[in-house]
Write a protein that holds these residues in place. Structure first.
Motif, mmCIF file in Angstrom:
data_model
loop_
_atom_site.group_PDB
_atom_site.id
_atom_site.type_symbol
_atom_site.label_atom_id
_atom_site.label_comp_id
_atom_site.label_asym_id
_atom_site.label_seq_id
_atom_site.Cartn_x
_atom_site.Cartn_y
_atom_site.Cartn_z
ATOM 1 N N GLU A 17 -29.970 46.838 19.089
ATOM 2 C CA GLU A 17 -29.535 45.470 19.375
ATOM 3 C C GLU A 17 -29.749 44.520 18.197
ATOM 4 N N MET A 18 -30.269 45.025 17.083
ATOM 5 C CA MET A 18 -30.538 44.188 15.920
ATOM 6 C C MET A 18 -29.254 43.864 15.170
ATOM 7 N N THR A 19 -29.251 42.674 14.587
ATOM 8 C CA THR A 19 -28.165 42.343 13.664
ATOM 9 C C THR A 19 -28.461 43.038 12.340
ATOM 10 N N GLN A 20 -27.491 43.091 11.450
ATOM 11 C CA GLN A 20 -27.722 43.706 10.141
ATOM 12 C C GLN A 20 -28.824 42.961 9.391
ATOM 13 N N ALA A 21 -28.837 41.643 9.488
ATOM 14 C CA ALA A 21 -29.865 40.844 8.805
ATOM 15 C C ALA A 21 -31.258 41.165 9.347
ATOM 16 N N GLU A 22 -31.384 41.318 10.661
ATOM 17 C CA GLU A 22 -32.674 41.671 11.257
ATOM 18 C C GLU A 22 -33.103 43.063 10.816
ATOM 19 N N PHE A 23 -32.159 43.988 10.767
ATOM 20 C CA PHE A 23 -32.473 45.348 10.325
ATOM 21 C C PHE A 23 -32.922 45.341 8.865
ATOM 22 N N ASP A 24 -32.194 44.606 8.016
ATOM 23 C CA ASP A 24 -32.558 44.513 6.602
ATOM 24 C C ASP A 24 -33.955 43.930 6.428
ATOM 25 N N GLU A 25 -34.274 42.903 7.219
ATOM 26 C CA GLU A 25 -35.602 42.289 7.174
ATOM 27 C C GLU A 25 -36.674 43.292 7.587
ATOM 28 N N LEU A 26 -36.388 44.091 8.606
ATOM 29 C CA LEU A 26 -37.318 45.123 9.053
ATOM 30 C C LEU A 26 -37.566 46.146 7.946
ATOM 31 N N ILE A 27 -36.511 46.580 7.280
ATOM 32 C CA ILE A 27 -36.653 47.559 6.198
ATOM 33 C C ILE A 27 -37.491 46.986 5.065
ATOM 34 N N VAL A 28 -37.270 45.731 4.709
ATOM 35 C CA VAL A 28 -38.059 45.082 3.652
ATOM 36 C C VAL A 28 -39.529 45.030 4.062
ATOM 37 N N GLU A 29 -39.780 44.688 5.317
ATOM 38 C CA GLU A 29 -41.156 44.631 5.819
ATOM 39 C C GLU A 29 -41.828 46.008 5.757
ATOM 40 N N ILE A 30 -41.122 47.034 6.168
ATOM 41 C CA ILE A 30 -41.671 48.397 6.105
ATOM 42 C C ILE A 30 -41.963 48.772 4.659
ATOM 43 N N LYS A 31 -41.033 48.481 3.766
ATOM 44 C CA LYS A 31 -41.198 48.825 2.347
ATOM 45 C C LYS A 31 -42.417 48.133 1.750
ATOM 46 N N GLU A 32 -42.632 46.868 2.117
ATOM 47 C CA GLU A 32 -43.758 46.107 1.574
ATOM 48 C C GLU A 32 -45.089 46.510 2.200
ATOM 49 N N LYS A 33 -45.123 46.647 3.519
ATOM 50 C CA LYS A 33 -46.388 46.898 4.214
ATOM 51 C C LYS A 33 -46.756 48.373 4.313
ATOM 52 N N TYR A 34 -45.745 49.234 4.354
ATOM 53 C CA TYR A 34 -45.977 50.667 4.567
ATOM 54 C C TYR A 34 -45.132 51.480 3.594
ATOM 55 N N PRO A 35 -45.449 51.411 2.307
ATOM 56 C CA PRO A 35 -44.597 52.067 1.307
ATOM 57 C C PRO A 35 -44.467 53.580 1.500
ATOM 58 N N LYS A 36 -45.497 54.230 1.998
ATOM 59 C CA LYS A 36 -45.400 55.686 2.195
ATOM 60 C C LYS A 36 -44.493 56.026 3.367
ATOM 61 N N LEU A 37 -44.527 55.225 4.418
ATOM 62 C CA LEU A 37 -43.592 55.411 5.535
ATOM 63 C C LEU A 37 -42.168 55.177 5.054
ATOM 64 N N PHE A 38 -41.982 54.123 4.274
ATOM 65 C CA PHE A 38 -40.661 53.833 3.717
ATOM 66 C C PHE A 38 -40.180 55.008 2.866
ATOM 67 N N GLN A 39 -41.062 55.587 2.067
ATOM 68 C CA GLN A 39 -40.678 56.718 1.218
ATOM 69 C C GLN A 39 -40.273 57.924 2.053
ATOM 70 N N PHE A 40 -41.021 58.189 3.122
ATOM 71 C CA PHE A 40 -40.682 59.298 4.020
ATOM 72 C C PHE A 40 -39.297 59.080 4.628
ATOM 73 N N LEU A 41 -39.035 57.859 5.095
ATOM 74 C CA LEU A 41 -37.723 57.545 5.662
ATOM 75 C C LEU A 41 -36.621 57.670 4.614
ATOM 76 N N SER A 42 -36.885 57.172 3.422
ATOM 77 C CA SER A 42 -35.908 57.270 2.329
ATOM 78 C C SER A 42 -35.619 58.721 1.970
ATOM 79 N N ASP A 43 -36.663 59.517 1.902
ATOM 80 C CA ASP A 43 -36.473 60.934 1.582
ATOM 81 C C ASP A 43 -35.670 61.642 2.670
ATOM 82 N N PHE A 44 -35.856 61.232 3.920
ATOM 83 C CA PHE A 44 -35.058 61.809 5.002
ATOM 84 C C PHE A 44 -33.591 61.418 4.840
#
Length: 76
Positions: A17-44
């Motif tokens: 139900e997220m807008t693209q802007a909300e999704f983008d904000e979520l991804i930025v938050e994950i990248k900043e706060k949880y870089p290893k989780l972001f890397q795992f997702l990126s690698d997937f």
């Protein structure tokens, strides 16, 4: 410090139900706060992590998932 568990509990909006802007904000938050989780997702997404590996990750107990992410190293 925010933990993965507390972050997950505060994320109440359904991703479908997220807008693209909300999704983008979520991804930025994950990248900043949880870089290893972001890397795992990126690698997937980049197909460096297989579906089977993600399935195994999802079958882990919460404490094991957190340990896995904390020890995750980017794939080449």
């Amino acid at each position: 410090m925010t933990t993965l568990k507390s972050w997950r509990l505060t994320m109440t909006k359904d991703i479908k139900e997220m807008t693209q802007a909300e999704f983008d904000e979520l991804i930025v938050e994950i990248k900043e706060k949880y870089p290893k989780l972001f890397q795992f997702l990126s690698d997937f997404v980049d197909r460096k992590v297989t579906y089977e590996e993600v399935d195994g990750f999802l079958k882990m107990e919460q404490v094991d998932r957190v340990e896995f992410i904390n020890n995750y190293q980017a794939r080449n």
